[in-house]
Motif scaffolding. Sequence first.
Motif, PDB file in Angstrom:
ATOM      1  N   ASP A 168       0.841  -1.186   0.000  1.00  0.00           N
ATOM      2  CA  ASP A 168       0.000   0.000   0.000  1.00  0.00           C
ATOM      3  C   ASP A 168       0.882   1.243   0.000  1.00  0.00           C
ATOM      4  OD1 ASP A 168       0.918   0.332   2.613  1.00  0.00           O
ATOM      5  OD2 ASP A 168      -0.945  -0.378   3.525  1.00  0.00           O
ATOM      6  N   LEU A 169       0.264   2.395  -0.100  1.00  0.00           N
ATOM      7  CA  LEU A 169       1.043   3.613  -0.230  1.00  0.00           C
ATOM      8  C   LEU A 169       1.830   3.930   1.043  1.00  0.00           C
ATOM      9  CD1 LEU A 169       1.601   5.500  -2.522  1.00  0.00           C
ATOM     10  CD2 LEU A 169      -0.287   6.960  -1.783  1.00  0.00           C
ATOM     11  N   ARG A 180       2.915   9.514   2.934  1.00  0.00           N
ATOM     12  CA  ARG A 180       1.839   9.000   2.086  1.00  0.00           C
ATOM     13  C   ARG A 180       1.147  10.149   1.338  1.00  0.00           C
ATOM     14  NH1 ARG A 180      -2.068   4.683   2.293  1.00  0.00           N
ATOM     15  NH2 ARG A 180      -3.992   5.360   1.284  1.00  0.00           N
ATOM     16  N   ARG A 181       0.884  11.235   2.068  1.00  0.00           N
ATOM     17  CA  ARG A 181       0.185  12.361   1.454  1.00  0.00           C
ATOM     18  C   ARG A 181       1.004  12.968   0.320  1.00  0.00           C
ATOM     19  NH1 ARG A 181      -2.180  16.962   5.311  1.00  0.00           N
ATOM     20  NH2 ARG A 181      -3.449  15.149   5.893  1.00  0.00           N
ATOM     21  N   ALA A 184       0.920  10.600  -2.698  1.00  0.00           N
ATOM     22  CA  ALA A 184      -0.395  10.661  -3.335  1.00  0.00           C
ATOM     23  C   ALA A 184      -0.531  11.930  -4.173  1.00  0.00           C
ATOM     24  CB  ALA A 184      -1.484  10.589  -2.275  1.00  0.00           C
ATOM     25  N   ARG A 185      -0.059  13.044  -3.615  1.00  0.00           N
ATOM     26  CA  ARG A 185      -0.136  14.309  -4.351  1.00  0.00           C
ATOM     27  C   ARG A 185       0.731  14.274  -5.604  1.00  0.00           C
ATOM     28  NH1 ARG A 185       3.355  18.087  -4.396  1.00  0.00           N
ATOM     29  NH2 ARG A 185       4.403  17.414  -2.484  1.00  0.00           N
ATOM     30  N   ARG A 188      -0.859  12.106  -8.392  1.00  0.00           N
ATOM     31  CA  ARG A 188      -2.002  12.793  -8.999  1.00  0.00           C
ATOM     32  C   ARG A 188      -1.544  13.942  -9.886  1.00  0.00           C
ATOM     33  NH1 ARG A 188      -6.928  11.409 -10.079  1.00  0.00           N
ATOM     34  NH2 ARG A 188      -7.203  10.554  -7.984  1.00  0.00           N
ATOM     35  N   GLY A 194      -4.606   8.895  -9.478  1.00  0.00           N
ATOM     36  CA  GLY A 194      -4.257   8.520  -8.125  1.00  0.00           C
ATOM     37  C   GLY A 194      -3.401   7.263  -8.157  1.00  0.00           C
ATOM     38  N   PHE A 195      -2.687   6.995  -7.058  1.00  0.00           N
ATOM     39  CA  PHE A 195      -1.770   5.863  -7.064  1.00  0.00           C
ATOM     40  C   PHE A 195      -2.472   4.543  -7.375  1.00  0.00           C
ATOM     41  CE2 PHE A 195       0.105   2.279  -4.697  1.00  0.00           C
ATOM     42  CZ  PHE A 195       1.295   2.161  -5.414  1.00  0.00           C
TER      43      PHE A 195
END
Length: 251
Positions: A168-169, A180-181, A184-185, A188, A194-195
């Motif tokens: 997972d991320l 993680r944030r 994800a950014r 995107r 998204g991942f």
Amino acid sequence: RKNLDDAPRSVAVMARGWKVGAHIPLHMHRRAQRLHATTGVMRVENESAAWIVPPARGLWLPAELPHSVTMRSHVEMRTIYFDPSVCSALPAQPALLEISGLLRELILALLDEPQDFDEHGRGGTIARLILSEMARLKERKLDVPMPRDERALHIARALLDDCSIDHDLDRWADEAGASRRTLARIFRAETGLGFAEWRARLRAVDGLARLADGASVAETATAVGYASASAFSAMVHRILGGPPRRLRRAA
């Protein structure tokens, strides 16, 4: 015929075999190229995208575009080199194109001609037919957009090597040294996906290449990280717009 950038004619062809795992590092050509394999699967990357190229597709690369190539299996590669002067009707960006039976035969025919073929004879006729056929081939949107940030690129390349990895991320964030944030950014912003959606697209494209190379749906589902053929089929239908078996028949 190792490098036909300086071939005496505006259209030139090359045939070469490559072993599994062979890698052509980042490079570019003065001429545009159209790569395909009669057998085997290639992975081609540039700074913005990656393509997994099965035998049923050919990748168009404009002139002077840096790219690398990795052989995922034994590959019998066929390359057409086009001088920029004859490329006005051809795409300005990389594109994964269908391969017609006629184009396959034209490549074989031009391989029988000398590099300095008679432009008013058989060789010239074949070269003009190749250009005509190239201009009418249909493009398939089967690219995988690539991030540029080194942390996200590390993850993307690991998954290109093995898209069945199911981290997972959060796990990837630990490996990449970013939150993680942040990851994800980045995915995107730099890929438009998204991942999770990016990984699903990679798995769909990778899976279609495996199917085109002869693997079964069940074998392919396992290889790209799905527990069942039905889950894999549903994902491919959502991402690529059709069930795996129909897409494989089209290939």
